[in-house]
Design a protein around this motif. Structure first.
Motif, PDB file in Angstrom:
ATOM      1  N   GLY A   1      16.296 -23.562  -4.205  1.00  0.00           N
ATOM      2  CA  GLY A   1      15.383 -24.527  -4.818  1.00  0.00           C
ATOM      3  C   GLY A   1      15.735 -25.956  -4.422  1.00  0.00           C
ATOM      4  O   GLY A   1      16.860 -26.249  -3.990  1.00  0.00           O
TER       5      GLY A   1
ATOM      6  N   THR B   1      10.958 -19.617  -6.941  1.00  0.00           N
ATOM      7  CA  THR B   1      11.765 -19.811  -5.736  1.00  0.00           C
ATOM      8  C   THR B   1      12.064 -18.465  -5.071  1.00  0.00           C
ATOM      9  O   THR B   1      11.917 -18.315  -3.857  1.00  0.00           O
ATOM     10  CB  THR B   1      13.066 -20.559  -6.103  1.00  0.00           C
ATOM     11  N   TYR B   2      12.433 -17.466  -5.877  1.00  0.00           N
ATOM     12  CA  TYR B   2      12.770 -16.153  -5.283  1.00  0.00           C
ATOM     13  C   TYR B   2      11.528 -15.468  -4.702  1.00  0.00           C
ATOM     14  O   TYR B   2      11.632 -14.748  -3.711  1.00  0.00           O
ATOM     15  CB  TYR B   2      13.492 -15.263  -6.310  1.00  0.00           C
TER      16      TYR B   2
ATOM     17  N   ASP C   1      16.424 -28.554  -5.970  1.00  0.00           N
ATOM     18  CA  ASP C   1      17.556 -29.208  -6.656  1.00  0.00           C
ATOM     19  C   ASP C   1      18.876 -28.928  -5.945  1.00  0.00           C
ATOM     20  O   ASP C   1      19.878 -29.595  -6.201  1.00  0.00           O
ATOM     21  CB  ASP C   1      17.650 -28.719  -8.111  1.00  0.00           C
TER      22      ASP C   1
ATOM     23  N   HIS D   1       9.858 -27.196  -7.284  1.00  0.00           N
ATOM     24  CA  HIS D   1      10.019 -26.597  -8.615  1.00  0.00           C
ATOM     25  C   HIS D   1       8.713 -26.238  -9.305  1.00  0.00           C
ATOM     26  O   HIS D   1       7.664 -26.793  -9.003  1.00  0.00           O
ATOM     27  CB  HIS D   1      10.767 -27.573  -9.516  1.00  0.00           C
TER      28      HIS D   1
ATOM     29  N   CYS E   1      20.683 -18.885  -2.083  1.00  0.00           N
ATOM     30  CA  CYS E   1      21.535 -19.143  -3.244  1.00  0.00           C
ATOM     31  C   CYS E   1      21.041 -18.286  -4.401  1.00  0.00           C
ATOM     32  O   CYS E   1      19.874 -18.377  -4.795  1.00  0.00           O
ATOM     33  CB  CYS E   1      21.482 -20.617  -3.648  1.00  0.00           C
ATOM     34  N   GLY E   2      21.926 -17.480  -4.919  1.00  0.00           N
ATOM     35  CA  GLY E   2      21.537 -16.558  -5.990  1.00  0.00           C
ATOM     36  C   GLY E   2      21.614 -17.218  -7.354  1.00  0.00           C
ATOM     37  O   GLY E   2      21.961 -18.392  -7.477  1.00  0.00           O
ATOM     38  N   PRO E   3      21.304 -16.439  -8.388  1.00  0.00           N
ATOM     39  CA  PRO E   3      21.246 -17.012  -9.731  1.00  0.00           C
ATOM     40  C   PRO E   3      22.627 -17.247 -10.336  1.00  0.00           C
ATOM     41  O   PRO E   3      23.584 -16.566  -9.991  1.00  0.00           O
ATOM     42  CB  PRO E   3      20.523 -15.913 -10.521  1.00  0.00           C
ATOM     43  N   THR E   4      22.698 -18.236 -11.214  1.00  0.00           N
ATOM     44  CA  THR E   4      23.884 -18.398 -12.045  1.00  0.00           C
ATOM     45  C   THR E   4      23.623 -17.556 -13.293  1.00  0.00           C
ATOM     46  O   THR E   4      22.678 -17.825 -14.039  1.00  0.00           O
ATOM     47  CB  THR E   4      24.077 -19.879 -12.428  1.00  0.00           C
TER      48      THR E   4
ATOM     49  N   HIS F   1      30.285 -22.453 -11.591  1.00  0.00           N
ATOM     50  CA  HIS F   1      29.177 -23.402 -11.677  1.00  0.00           C
ATOM     51  C   HIS F   1      29.325 -24.170 -12.993  1.00  0.00           C
ATOM     52  O   HIS F   1      29.061 -23.648 -14.065  1.00  0.00           O
ATOM     53  CB  HIS F   1      27.849 -22.653 -11.646  1.00  0.00           C
TER      54      HIS F   1
ATOM     55  N   LYS G   1      10.673 -30.689 -16.203  1.00  0.00           N
ATOM     56  CA  LYS G   1      11.335 -29.629 -15.440  1.00  0.00           C
ATOM     57  C   LYS G   1      11.701 -28.437 -16.318  1.00  0.00           C
ATOM     58  O   LYS G   1      12.114 -28.599 -17.448  1.00  0.00           O
ATOM     59  CB  LYS G   1      12.593 -30.231 -14.823  1.00  0.00           C
TER      60      LYS G   1
ATOM     61  N   GLY H   1      10.428 -20.412 -13.319  1.00  0.00           N
ATOM     62  CA  GLY H   1      10.626 -21.409 -12.255  1.00  0.00           C
ATOM     63  C   GLY H   1      11.580 -20.857 -11.206  1.00  0.00           C
ATOM     64  O   GLY H   1      11.294 -20.848 -10.008  1.00  0.00           O
TER      65      GLY H   1
ATOM     66  N   ARG I   1      20.682 -32.553  -9.516  1.00  0.00           N
ATOM     67  CA  ARG I   1      20.581 -31.624 -10.643  1.00  0.00           C
ATOM     68  C   ARG I   1      20.851 -32.400 -11.917  1.00  0.00           C
ATOM     69  O   ARG I   1      21.766 -33.219 -11.975  1.00  0.00           O
ATOM     70  CB  ARG I   1      21.625 -30.507 -10.516  1.00  0.00           C
TER      71      ARG I   1
ATOM     72  N   LYS J   1      17.412 -23.862 -17.013  1.00  0.00           N
ATOM     73  CA  LYS J   1      18.155 -22.929 -17.854  1.00  0.00           C
ATOM     74  C   LYS J   1      18.992 -23.691 -18.866  1.00  0.00           C
ATOM     75  O   LYS J   1      19.130 -23.290 -20.006  1.00  0.00           O
ATOM     76  CB  LYS J   1      19.122 -22.114 -16.988  1.00  0.00           C
TER      77      LYS J   1
HETATM   78  P1  AMP Z   1      20.310 -21.241 -10.879  1.00  0.00           P
HETATM   79  O1  AMP Z   1      20.352 -19.881 -11.456  1.00  0.00           O
HETATM   80  O2  AMP Z   1      20.155 -22.339 -11.899  1.00  0.00           O
HETATM   81  O3  AMP Z   1      21.474 -21.507  -9.966  1.00  0.00           O
HETATM   82  O4  AMP Z   1      18.982 -21.327 -10.006  1.00  0.00           O
HETATM   83  C1  AMP Z   1      18.506 -20.247  -9.230  1.00  0.00           C
HETATM   84  C2  AMP Z   1      17.489 -20.734  -8.225  1.00  0.00           C
HETATM   85  O5  AMP Z   1      16.341 -21.282  -8.872  1.00  0.00           O
HETATM   86  C3  AMP Z   1      18.016 -21.848  -7.323  1.00  0.00           C
HETATM   87  O6  AMP Z   1      17.521 -21.664  -6.008  1.00  0.00           O
HETATM   88  C4  AMP Z   1      17.427 -23.103  -7.946  1.00  0.00           C
HETATM   89  O7  AMP Z   1      17.313 -24.121  -6.997  1.00  0.00           O
HETATM   90  C5  AMP Z   1      16.080 -22.596  -8.389  1.00  0.00           C
HETATM   91  N1  AMP Z   1      15.453 -23.367  -9.497  1.00  0.00           N
HETATM   92  C6  AMP Z   1      16.066 -23.961 -10.537  1.00  0.00           C
HETATM   93  N2  AMP Z   1      15.148 -24.538 -11.376  1.00  0.00           N
HETATM   94  C7  AMP Z   1      13.917 -24.282 -10.830  1.00  0.00           C
HETATM   95  C8  AMP Z   1      12.550 -24.597 -11.193  1.00  0.00           C
HETATM   96  N3  AMP Z   1      12.263 -25.283 -12.304  1.00  0.00           N
HETATM   97  N4  AMP Z   1      11.560 -24.180 -10.373  1.00  0.00           N
HETATM   98  C9  AMP Z   1      11.835 -23.477  -9.239  1.00  0.00           C
HETATM   99  N5  AMP Z   1      13.090 -23.134  -8.846  1.00  0.00           N
HETATM  100  C10 AMP Z   1      14.121 -23.531  -9.623  1.00  0.00           C
END
Ligand code: AMP
Ligand code: ZN
Length: 475
Positions: free
Chosen positions: A243, A45-46, A245, A275, A30-33, A74, A282, A41, A179, A285
Motif C-alpha cells: 500500500g 491492496t491485496y 503508506d 488507499h 508486504c503481508g499483513p501485520t 512492527h 483513512k 482497505g 504512516r 487498523k
Molecule cells: P498492515 O497489515 O497494516 O501492515 O497493512 C497491510 C497492507 O494494507 C499494506 O500493504 C498496507 O500498505 C495496506 N493498507 C493499509 N491501510 C490501507 C488502506 N486504508 N487502504 C488500502 N490499503 C491499505
C-alpha cells in the motif's frame, strides 16, 4: 511475450515491466501485520496485487511470488518507546503474541479466499526467519552500514545510495513517517536512521525475543521484508508491492538495506495501490472500528461484489467506501452473473465448438487493455463488449473464462431460473429499454414510458417496478 505496463513509483512514470529473466516474474508483497483483522482497505491492496499477479500469469509469465506475515517487530512508533503491535494485540485479548498471530493470519487468509485473492506460493512469518535477519544485519555491520546506539542496532541512512529516491521528496519533507502511527526516535545518528535490531535493555515486556550477536532482542520491521525477499526471490526482484503508506519509511528502508547488502540495484518496479478510505478519512487498523470482508458478508453482501467494487476503480486513485457505492457494485455484480448465466443457458443449445481464434483475439485485447497500468475498469468494459458481441455463446463462455482467470469474479457461478430473466443476454436490448424508460419517467415523459412498457410486453416480458429498479418478468 506480452508487455505489461505499470506505474513505477521509483521512476514516477508508467513503463513496461522488464523482468530480470525474460518470461519470469519475481514479485514480493508486504503481508499483513497480524495483530488484528485486515480491514477492507487492506483487502483492496491485496485484491489489486492479486489481479497483477494473475495478469502476468495470463500473459504467459512464470510467476514466483513471496509474502511475509508480520508477527513481530512492527511498532506503533519508530521510537524505542513504542510498543510492538503484536504485544498490543496480545494484551487486548489476553492471549500470547503467537496465539494472536495464528488467529489473525487465519482470519486474513479466510477473508482473502472470500474475495478470490490467491495465497502467494511463498508465505513466510517473520518469526520463522530470525536467522536470516541476523545474517543480513551482520552483513550490514561488515559493510559499515550498521551501528549500535542505546542498546539497539541502527542502519546509517547517510551511507545509503540516494536514500530518498523512492519517495521523490527531500529529507525535510519526510522527517516524520507517512504512516500515521510512526514517529521519530531521537537516539540516532541521522533522523532517518532506523532500527535493525532491538535489544532487551529497552523492551522488558517484549514477549518474543531471540539471541543475537548484539544482545537478546528482536528484529525491526523493515529488515524482515528485505531478508525474506532476498532469501526466497533472489537478489533481483522485478516487482515489489504494498500500500501507498509503505513508500516511506518502510520501502525506502528496504531499498537502503537490501542494496547496501547486495551491492547493486535490487528491485526494478514499485507498485503502490492507493488507499481505500471511509468518509471520515483513512481506514486504519490502529484506529479501530475495522470493517472486514466477513462483516460485509454478514450484512448480506456477496464478497465478490466488493471485489467488483475495487475493480471498477483504478488502483492509483484513492477510493472512498460507502454502502451506497457498494450497493451499486452489488447490483452490477448480480446483473453480470445473471447475464453470464443466460449465455450459459444459450450455450447448452449450441452445437460445435468455441471459436478459438476469437478467444485468442479477445485474450490479447484483454491483456493489452488491463496491462496498460492495470486498467481493470476497462477490462470490465471489454467483458461487457463480449457479452453483447455477435459471437456464439460457447465462444463467449471461453472468453469469459479467460478474463475471469484475472478478474476472479466467479462469473460462471449463476444459473438461470425459470421465469426470472432480468439481465439475461437475450434480453440485453430490453434492459437498455428499461434504462430509457427510467430516464423518461425521470423527465415525466409518461408517453414514452408507456410506449416502452408496450414494446417490452410485445417482446414477451412484463416490467415489474421494484425498490431496486425495474425488472423483467417473462409473461
Ligand atoms: P498492515 O497489515 O497494516 O501492515 O497493512 C497491510 C497492507 O494494507 C499494506 O500493504 C498496507 O500498505 C495496506 N493498507 C493499509 N491501510 C490501507 C488502506 N486504508 N487502504 C488500502 N490499503 C491499505
Ligand atoms: Zn514490507
Amino acid at each position: 511475450m506480452y508487455q505489461i505496463k505499470l506505474y513505477n513509483t521509483a521512476t514516477r512514470s508508467v513503463e513496461p515491466v522488464v523482468t530480470h529473466e525474460p518470461g519470469k516474474l519475481t514479485m514480493y508483497t508486504c503481508g499483513p501485520t497480524v495483530y488484528h483483522y485486515a480491514h477492507i482497505g487492506n483487502i483492496r491492496t491485496y485484491i489489486m496485487e492479486d489481479v497483477l499477479e494473475k495478469l502476468f500469469r495470463l500473459a504467459g509469465y512464470e510467476v514466483k511470488r513471496g509474502m511475509n506475515i508480520t508477527d513481530v517487530g512492527h511498532l506503533t512508533s519508530d521510537a524505542d518507546t513504542g510498543a510492538d503491535k503484536m504485544l498490543e494485540g496480545a494484551k487486548r485479548e489476553g492471549k500470547t503474541a503467537m496465539e494472536i498471530a495464528e488467529f489473525y493470519t487465519n482470519a486474513f487468509f479466510a477473508d482473502c479466499e472470500k474475495v478470490n485473492v490467491a495465497k502467494p506460493e511463498t508465505v513466510v512469518p517473520a518469526t520463522s526467519c530470525i536467522k536470516e535477519f541476523i545474517d543480513l544485519i551482520s552483513v550490514l555491520f561488515d559493510k559499515g552500514y550498521a551501528y549500535m546506539a542505546g542498546g539497539n542496532v541502527y542502519f546509517d541512512t547517510s551511507k545509503a545510495n540516494d536514500y530518498y529516491r523512492l519517495t521523490g521528496h527531500s529529507a525535510d519533507d519526510l522527517m516524520v513517517g507517512v504512516r500515521d502511527d510512526v514517529t521519530e526516535d531521537t537516539n540516532k545518528r541521522n533522523k532517518s536512521d532506523f532500527v535493525l535490531w532491538f535489544t532487551t535493555s529497552k523492551f522488558g515486556e517484549q514477549e518474543l525475543r531471540w539471541d543475537s550477536p548484539w544482545g537478546y532482542g528482536y528484529p525491526g520491521w523493515h529488515i524482515e521484508c528485505s531478508a525474506i525477499s532476498l532469501k526466497y526471490l533472489g537478489e533481483y526482484l522485478d516487482i515489489h508491492a504494498g500500500g501507498v503508506d509503505n513508500i516511506f519509511p518502510h520501502h525506502t528502508n528496504e531499498i537502503a538495506q537490501s542494496e547496501a547488502a547486495i551491492g547493486h540495484e535490487w528491485c526494478g518496479h514499485w507498485f503502490h495501490p492507493r488507499h481505500l478510505n471511509d468518509k471520515s478519512g483513512k481506514m486504519s487498523k490502529s484506529k479501530g472500528g475495522i470493517l472486514t470482508v466477513s462483516a460485509l458478508e454478514e450484512k448480506g453482501y456477496d464478497p465478490l461484489a466488493y471485489r467488483l467494487f475495487c475493480l471498477q476503480s483504478h488502483y492509483m486513485k484513492q477510493l472512498v467506501f460507502s454502502y451506497e457505492s457498494l450497493d451499486n457494485a452489488a447490483s452490477a455484480y448480480e446483473k453480470l452473473i445473471s447475464r453470464v448465466a443466460s449465455v450459459k443457458a444459450a450455450a447448452k443449445d449450441e452445437k460445435g465448438e468455441a471459436d478459438m481464434a476469437k478467444v485468442e483475439e479477445y485474450k490479447q485485447r484483454f491483456i493489452e487493455t488491463v496491462g496498460d497500468d492495470l486498467n481493470t475498469s476497462m477490462g470490465l468494459t471489454l467483458l461487457y463488449e463480449v457479452l453483447k458481441a455477435d459471437i456464439s455463446a460457447m465462444t463467449k463462455l471461453a472468453i469469459i473464462d479467460v478474463f475471469d482467470s484475472v478478474l476472479s469474479l466467479d462469473l460462471q457461478k449463476g444459473e438461470i431460473k425459470n421465469d426470472e430473466v432480468s439481465g439475461g443476454d437475450e434480453t440485453a436490448h430490453l434492459e437498455e429499454l428499461l434504462v430509457k424508460r427510467a430516464e423518461a419517467k425521470k423527465n415525466k415523459d409518461w408517453a414514452t414510458a408507456d410506449a416502452i412498457r408496450d414494446e417490452v410486453k410485445a417482446a414477451g416480458y412484463l416490467i415489474v417496478d421494484t425498490p431496486e429498479g425495474a425488472k423483467l418478468k417473462k409473461i
